[in-house]
Each structure stands twice: as structure tokens, then as C-alpha cells.
Design a protein around this motif. Sequence first.
Motif, PDB file in Angstrom:
ATOM      1  N   ASP A  18       0.831  -1.204   0.000  1.00 19.34           N
ATOM      2  CA  ASP A  18       0.000   0.000   0.000  1.00 19.34           C
ATOM      3  C   ASP A  18       0.869   1.259   0.000  1.00 19.34           C
ATOM      4  O   ASP A  18       0.638   2.185  -0.778  1.00 19.34           O
ATOM      5  N   LEU A  19       1.886   1.279   0.850  1.00 20.28           N
ATOM      6  CA  LEU A  19       2.796   2.431   0.904  1.00 20.28           C
ATOM      7  C   LEU A  19       3.548   2.578  -0.423  1.00 20.28           C
ATOM      8  O   LEU A  19       3.741   3.687  -0.925  1.00 20.28           O
ATOM      9  N   GLN A  20       3.931   1.454  -1.006  1.00 17.45           N
ATOM     10  CA  GLN A  20       4.595   1.473  -2.313  1.00 17.45           C
ATOM     11  C   GLN A  20       3.680   2.118  -3.356  1.00 17.45           C
ATOM     12  O   GLN A  20       4.110   2.998  -4.113  1.00 17.45           O
ATOM     13  N   GLN A  21       2.431   1.709  -3.401  1.00 17.91           N
ATOM     14  CA  GLN A  21       1.483   2.256  -4.378  1.00 17.91           C
ATOM     15  C   GLN A  21       1.357   3.769  -4.248  1.00 17.91           C
ATOM     16  O   GLN A  21       1.253   4.479  -5.248  1.00 17.91           O
ATOM     17  N   ARG A  22       1.379   4.269  -3.014  1.00 17.83           N
ATOM     18  CA  ARG A  22       1.222   5.704  -2.779  1.00 17.83           C
ATOM     19  C   ARG A  22       2.456   6.507  -3.182  1.00 17.83           C
ATOM     20  O   ARG A  22       2.407   7.741  -3.155  1.00 17.83           O
ATOM     21  N   ASN A  23       3.541   5.829  -3.580  1.00 17.46           N
ATOM     22  CA  ASN A  23       4.774   6.537  -3.919  1.00 17.46           C
ATOM     23  C   ASN A  23       5.329   6.177  -5.289  1.00 17.46           C
ATOM     24  O   ASN A  23       6.462   6.524  -5.613  1.00 17.46           O
ATOM     25  N   LEU A  24       4.551   5.489  -6.098  1.00 20.58           N
ATOM     26  CA  LEU A  24       4.937   5.193  -7.473  1.00 20.58           C
ATOM     27  C   LEU A  24       4.721   6.434  -8.342  1.00 20.58           C
ATOM     28  O   LEU A  24       3.744   7.172  -8.128  1.00 20.58           O
ATOM     29  N   PRO A  25       5.586   6.673  -9.320  1.00 20.70           N
ATOM     30  CA  PRO A  25       5.414   7.855 -10.186  1.00 20.70           C
ATOM     31  C   PRO A  25       4.028   7.968 -10.810  1.00 20.70           C
ATOM     32  O   PRO A  25       3.515   9.068 -10.985  1.00 20.70           O
ATOM     33  N   LYS A  26       3.415   6.844 -11.127  1.00 17.04           N
ATOM     34  CA  LYS A  26       2.087   6.893 -11.760  1.00 17.04           C
ATOM     35  C   LYS A  26       1.005   7.398 -10.810  1.00 17.04           C
ATOM     36  O   LYS A  26      -0.072   7.776 -11.249  1.00 17.04           O
ATOM     37  N   ASN A  27       1.296   7.412  -9.502  1.00 19.37           N
ATOM     38  CA  ASN A  27       0.293   7.807  -8.524  1.00 19.37           C
ATOM     39  C   ASN A  27       0.589   9.137  -7.829  1.00 19.37           C
ATOM     40  O   ASN A  27      -0.130   9.521  -6.900  1.00 19.37           O
ATOM     41  N   ILE A  28       1.656   9.820  -8.241  1.00 18.06           N
ATOM     42  CA  ILE A  28       1.992  11.125  -7.672  1.00 18.06           C
ATOM     43  C   ILE A  28       2.298  12.098  -8.800  1.00 18.06           C
ATOM     44  O   ILE A  28       2.581  11.693  -9.924  1.00 18.06           O
TER      45      ILE A  28
END
Length: 175
Positions: A18-28
Motif C-alpha cells: 500500500d505504501l509502495q502504491q502511494r509513492n509510485l510515479p504513476k500515482n503522484i
Amino acid sequence: MVSYKQADTLAELEQILDLQQRNLPKNISQEESTKEGFVTVEHTMDLLKAMNDVCGHIIAVEGNQVVGYALSMHPKFAEDIEVLRPMFQEIDTALNDDINYMAMGQICVAKSHRGQGIFRKLYQTMKENLPEGFDTIVTEVDGKNKRSLAAHAAIGFETLTIYNSGEKQWHIIML
């Protein structure tokens, strides 16, 4: 209070993802990735668990919430993530054969907990928990991720080599 340990439950691995998903380029946003940094690899639960079974990932936990992680990636997983294959080839070329290393596969601290020393403590805990026979920690950072490069340099990482793969410049660094 934040505590540090090796991940040992499925819930902790789910929180890492979950933390990884929140910090992927596609999500920020591009602005956020420049200012705050980003993570590159998106892991599956199966691979994350397999890696953890070999050498436990290091997590920072507050209450029951994972607020940071450093993934332990034994070199036996060198072929499992396509974007990391060149890294392992470069490491094997740059290091002496007598150095046994653990790859740090990805590090991330929740935005709410940055600037509190968690990054440094994750690496310290990782070093303390390296399997017997491992000498050092090696990782790579995208050359565009200036925040991560600076943070790694601040805790003692040194550049082993820099190489290009695809359209990216990668810095392989060693603690």
C-alpha cells in the motif's frame, strides 16, 4: 513511537504494498516526485513474500501501521524483476567476488513520517539483520531521484558505478 523490525505477517506485507502504491510515479505528480522522491518497482505479493521468506524486509512501525520499509532482496532474485536485472549485472561486474552483498530492493518512508530519522534507522536495522556471511548492502537509485541520492549519501553510501539502462541513468551505491 516508531519501532523497527523484520516483517513477519501478511498484514505487514500488504501495508508495504500500500505504501509502495502511494509513492509510485504513476500515482503522484511530477512536482511531488521531484520534491519528495519516488519508488520505481511495483512488487506483487507473491514476490514480496518470497523475498521476505529468504531475508525479512525491514519495517518501521507506529502502532500497527507500517510507516516505512527497506526491502531485502537476496541476489538469488536477480532475474525476477526485469528493471533490476541490469543492476545485478553491473553489481557483479563492479564488486570483487569475495564481497557478499544484500541488495536493498526499495526503501520508502510515509510522507507523514519523513524527516524524523526513519530512513537512517531502517538501514541501521537492515545492517544489524543481514544474514551471516553478508558483508554489505548495495542498492541503486534513479539519477533523477535527487532526494534519495542525497539521503543515501548522508548516511554513508558511496557510488560504486553509474550506468544507463533504457532512458534512465542509475547510480549503484554501497554502504
